[in-house]
Design a protein around this motif. Sequence first.
Motif, short mmCIF file in Angstrom:
data_model
loop_
_atom_site.label_atom_id
_atom_site.label_comp_id
_atom_site.label_asym_id
_atom_site.label_seq_id
_atom_site.Cartn_x
_atom_site.Cartn_y
_atom_site.Cartn_z
N ASN A 47 36.39 32.48 34.88
CA ASN A 47 35.32 32.79 35.86
C ASN A 47 35.18 34.31 36.32
O ASN A 47 34.12 34.77 36.51
CB ASN A 47 35.54 31.89 37.00
CG ASN A 47 34.22 31.55 37.62
OD1 ASN A 47 33.33 31.35 37.00
ND2 ASN A 47 34.25 31.40 39.09
N TYR A 94 33.11 36.24 33.35
CA TYR A 94 32.14 35.44 33.05
C TYR A 94 30.89 35.63 33.99
O TYR A 94 29.90 35.69 33.66
CB TYR A 94 32.45 34.05 32.84
CG TYR A 94 31.28 33.16 32.30
CD1 TYR A 94 30.82 33.10 31.03
CD2 TYR A 94 30.60 32.33 33.08
CE1 TYR A 94 29.61 32.40 30.58
CE2 TYR A 94 29.33 31.54 32.85
CZ TYR A 94 29.04 31.71 31.50
OH TYR A 94 27.91 31.01 31.13
N ASN A 95 31.49 35.56 35.40
CA ASN A 95 30.36 35.46 36.31
C ASN A 95 30.38 37.13 36.91
O ASN A 95 29.85 37.08 38.24
CB ASN A 95 30.87 34.59 37.68
CG ASN A 95 30.32 33.06 37.24
OD1 ASN A 95 29.40 33.08 36.46
ND2 ASN A 95 30.75 32.13 37.91
#
Length: 308
Positions: A236, A239-240
């Motif tokens: 995460n 990716y974010n």
Amino acid sequence: MNYKSFWHLQNNHSEIISESIEMPNSDKIEISSLYSSISLGTETIVSQGKVPPSLHEKMAVPYMVGSFNFPIKYGYSLVGTNNNGALIHVMHPHQTTCWVEEKDCFVCSEQSDPILATQLANMETVINAIWVSDVQPNQKVLVCGLGSVGVLLAETLRGYCQAVVYVKEKDEGKVAILAKNGFTIAKETDAFTLSFHVSTSEKGLQYCIDHAAEEGKIIELSWYGNHPIQLNLGGNFHYNRLQIISAQVSAIPLIKKNSEDFFSRKKLAEKLVHTIPIRDYISLIPFEELPYFFNHKINTNFITVVKY
């Protein structure tokens, strides 16, 4: 003149020691202690000798005596009265009587509650975190870890910033109190554009990373001393496109240096500790019980204040 002070003598062994001073300097102000606040995370690290040598100089606090290699007299956020009866907040270790420079004294307002005034230093940490976070009214935010700073932060975000505050806390007793006080307990399906991490654990920080929304910000208020932590940044986090931003140190953030200083921040902290509902989160212990508190790692709910 005799007084008593609290010392960490070696790893996990602390005592109250009787000391004496022949003639306090005439240019020093004498403070008769009423209350002092325990910063549990930092003071526990100090009591266990876990402050890294590279940070000994930076971690030194006003009126500290000794060294981080033991013995050491350490602590801060003390409230007492001067010879004129004025209520004074000063950064000082736990001690029954103190002699301090006038420049180090913050004179509280006449209406100030001495127990609440012990939280001025913690509230300044909260203010720093809020400043760097750029939190907005009605923003859904997470506070992970509800110790002394965490609970002040949660109440301030809700009451002063008008944010929608979710909380994450592993202590079931605290969770029950927080739910009763109107906080929403975070669920596994929740995601946040802004999180504040105050749990002093890698699991807490990982939770904030794993529950961050796209381009979310995580404000890190925990301090780990020389204890390394492991994080999973492979999912995460990248990716974010997340951000982890430190808000631990006491310096005024760059974004506020043109408009705020230490005095204005202290005045705001004094206003907030008396307007945000924090009194019920505070537990009092007698000064004489400090060694037992640290030697046996007593974990009281939320905020612990020493009564002299």
